[in-house]
Write a protein that holds these residues in place. Structure first.
Motif, PDB file in Angstrom:
ATOM      1  N   VAL A  82      10.671   6.879 -14.589  1.00  0.00           N
ATOM      2  CA  VAL A  82       9.876   6.079 -15.527  1.00  0.00           C
ATOM      3  C   VAL A  82       8.700   5.427 -14.796  1.00  0.00           C
ATOM      4  N   ILE A  83       8.961   4.835 -13.646  1.00  0.00           N
ATOM      5  CA  ILE A  83       7.912   4.155 -12.883  1.00  0.00           C
ATOM      6  C   ILE A  83       6.841   5.151 -12.436  1.00  0.00           C
ATOM      7  N   THR A  84       7.268   6.297 -11.946  1.00  0.00           N
ATOM      8  CA  THR A  84       6.318   7.325 -11.507  1.00  0.00           C
ATOM      9  C   THR A  84       5.442   7.777 -12.667  1.00  0.00           C
ATOM     10  N   ASP A  85       6.039   8.001 -13.826  1.00  0.00           N
ATOM     11  CA  ASP A  85       5.276   8.415 -15.002  1.00  0.00           C
ATOM     12  C   ASP A  85       4.249   7.355 -15.396  1.00  0.00           C
ATOM     13  N   GLN A  86       4.646   6.112 -15.380  1.00  0.00           N
ATOM     14  CA  GLN A  86       3.727   5.047 -15.757  1.00  0.00           C
ATOM     15  C   GLN A  86       2.559   4.939 -14.784  1.00  0.00           C
ATOM     16  N   HIS A  87       2.841   5.073 -13.506  1.00  0.00           N
ATOM     17  CA  HIS A  87       1.766   5.031 -12.512  1.00  0.00           C
ATOM     18  C   HIS A  87       0.850   6.244 -12.638  1.00  0.00           C
ATOM     19  N   GLU A  88       1.401   7.399 -12.952  1.00  0.00           N
ATOM     20  CA  GLU A  88       0.579   8.595 -13.145  1.00  0.00           C
ATOM     21  C   GLU A  88      -0.386   8.417 -14.307  1.00  0.00           C
ATOM     22  N   GLN A  89       0.035   7.725 -15.349  1.00  0.00           N
ATOM     23  CA  GLN A  89      -0.868   7.474 -16.474  1.00  0.00           C
ATOM     24  C   GLN A  89      -2.046   6.601 -16.044  1.00  0.00           C
ATOM     25  N   VAL A  90      -1.773   5.603 -15.218  1.00  0.00           N
ATOM     26  CA  VAL A  90      -2.852   4.737 -14.729  1.00  0.00           C
ATOM     27  C   VAL A  90      -3.775   5.529 -13.810  1.00  0.00           C
ATOM     28  N   ILE A  91      -3.207   6.349 -12.935  1.00  0.00           N
ATOM     29  CA  ILE A  91      -4.004   7.179 -12.025  1.00  0.00           C
ATOM     30  C   ILE A  91      -4.872   8.151 -12.822  1.00  0.00           C
ATOM     31  N   ASP A  92      -4.305   8.768 -13.853  1.00  0.00           N
ATOM     32  CA  ASP A  92      -5.085   9.682 -14.698  1.00  0.00           C
ATOM     33  C   ASP A  92      -6.256   8.956 -15.356  1.00  0.00           C
ATOM     34  N   LEU A  93      -6.033   7.730 -15.796  1.00  0.00           N
ATOM     35  CA  LEU A  93      -7.109   6.925 -16.373  1.00  0.00           C
ATOM     36  C   LEU A  93      -8.223   6.724 -15.353  1.00  0.00           C
ATOM     37  N   TYR A  94      -7.861   6.327 -14.138  1.00  0.00           N
ATOM     38  CA  TYR A  94      -8.860   6.098 -13.097  1.00  0.00           C
ATOM     39  C   TYR A  94      -9.610   7.386 -12.751  1.00  0.00           C
ATOM     40  N   LEU A 123      -9.586   2.132  -6.708  1.00  0.00           N
ATOM     41  CA  LEU A 123      -8.445   1.845  -7.573  1.00  0.00           C
ATOM     42  C   LEU A 123      -7.488   3.025  -7.641  1.00  0.00           C
ATOM     43  N   GLU A 124      -8.033   4.231  -7.723  1.00  0.00           N
ATOM     44  CA  GLU A 124      -7.180   5.419  -7.737  1.00  0.00           C
ATOM     45  C   GLU A 124      -6.378   5.507  -6.441  1.00  0.00           C
ATOM     46  N   SER A 125      -7.054   5.290  -5.324  1.00  0.00           N
ATOM     47  CA  SER A 125      -6.384   5.320  -4.023  1.00  0.00           C
ATOM     48  C   SER A 125      -5.290   4.252  -3.939  1.00  0.00           C
ATOM     49  N   LEU A 126      -5.595   3.057  -4.415  1.00  0.00           N
ATOM     50  CA  LEU A 126      -4.618   1.967  -4.425  1.00  0.00           C
ATOM     51  C   LEU A 126      -3.370   2.364  -5.208  1.00  0.00           C
ATOM     52  N   GLU A 127      -3.557   2.886  -6.407  1.00  0.00           N
ATOM     53  CA  GLU A 127      -2.419   3.274  -7.253  1.00  0.00           C
ATOM     54  C   GLU A 127      -1.622   4.414  -6.625  1.00  0.00           C
ATOM     55  N   GLU A 128      -2.324   5.396  -6.053  1.00  0.00           N
ATOM     56  CA  GLU A 128      -1.628   6.522  -5.423  1.00  0.00           C
ATOM     57  C   GLU A 128      -0.809   6.055  -4.224  1.00  0.00           C
ATOM     58  N   GLN A 129      -1.415   5.202  -3.384  1.00  0.00           N
ATOM     59  CA  GLN A 129      -0.693   4.692  -2.218  1.00  0.00           C
ATOM     60  C   GLN A 129       0.510   3.855  -2.639  1.00  0.00           C
ATOM     61  N   ALA A 130       0.340   3.033  -3.651  1.00  0.00           N
ATOM     62  CA  ALA A 130       1.440   2.197  -4.130  1.00  0.00           C
ATOM     63  C   ALA A 130       2.570   3.063  -4.676  1.00  0.00           C
ATOM     64  N   ALA A 131       2.229   4.084  -5.441  1.00  0.00           N
ATOM     65  CA  ALA A 131       3.249   4.982  -5.996  1.00  0.00           C
ATOM     66  C   ALA A 131       4.001   5.700  -4.878  1.00  0.00           C
ATOM     67  N   ARG A 132       3.262   6.164  -3.871  1.00  0.00           N
ATOM     68  CA  ARG A 132       3.903   6.818  -2.720  1.00  0.00           C
ATOM     69  C   ARG A 132       4.814   5.865  -1.977  1.00  0.00           C
ATOM     70  N   GLN A 133       4.325   4.659  -1.739  1.00  0.00           N
ATOM     71  CA  GLN A 133       5.113   3.672  -1.006  1.00  0.00           C
ATOM     72  C   GLN A 133       6.392   3.317  -1.762  1.00  0.00           C
ATOM     73  N   MET A 134       6.277   3.129  -3.068  1.00  0.00           N
ATOM     74  CA  MET A 134       7.471   2.807  -3.855  1.00  0.00           C
ATOM     75  C   MET A 134       8.457   3.965  -3.849  1.00  0.00           C
ATOM     76  N   SER A 135       7.945   5.183  -3.929  1.00  0.00           N
ATOM     77  CA  SER A 135       8.806   6.362  -3.913  1.00  0.00           C
ATOM     78  C   SER A 135       9.521   6.503  -2.571  1.00  0.00           C
TER      79      SER A 135
END
Length: 152
Positions: free
Chosen positions: A100-112, A131-143
């Motif tokens: 769920v978290i990954t999907d939600q972050h992917e939606q934000v990344i797609d927007l950016y 912002l895209e880089s921030l979201e991608e790094q955060a998603a990777r770190q959380m994963s």
């Protein structure tokens, strides 16, 4: 929330991360699985940090970039809503939570990504890249953090 400019997108993103953090924290209290509780607490902290980082962008980004119009994306691609905790994280296992978290972050990344591709001025492109880089790094770190927790 009416999203018309990039500043509105950033405010929405800040609130999205803040609300998701609150939801994850609340659900951690009610989840019976100890690994899921740890994961929910971990994710809640990361979402709160992301909210604070995005808030910094709202305060410091170049005004020309923040005032860029972007309402057309929102009309064609409704994105997830952050007003309330609609994901029952308290009933999910760690793998499901991360899905769920990954999907939600992917939606934000797609927007950016979309906004970056449509940007007319350099300041806007740079802001979207950051912002895209921030979201991608955060998603990777959380994963990665979630994977380490699973190994324990």
């Amino acid at each position: 929330m009416q999203v018309e400019t990039l500043k509105d997108v950033l405010v929405w993103t800040r609130e999205f991360h803040r609300n998701l953090s609150d939801c994850l924290h609340h659900c951690a209290l009610n989840n019976e699985n100890s690994r899921a509780k740890m994961l929910l607490d971990y994710l809640a902290r990361h979402e709160q940090e992301l909210s604070q980082i995005v808030s910094g962008f709202v305060e410091t980004a170049e005004t020309r970039a923040l005032n860029t119009w972007c309402y057309d994306y929102m009309e064609k691609h409704p994105i997830l809503h952050s007003a309330h905790c609609d994901a029952p994280f308290q009933d999910l296992q760690p793998d499901e939570i991360m899905g769920v978290i990954t999907d939600q972050h992917e939606q934000v990344i797609d927007l950016y990504r979309y906004l970056h591709a449509r940007a007319d001025i350099e300041a806007t492109r740079e802001l979207m890249e950051e912002l895209e880089s921030l979201e991608e790094q955060a998603a990777r770190q959380m994963s990665q953090g979630a994977n380490r927790m699973q190994e324990m």
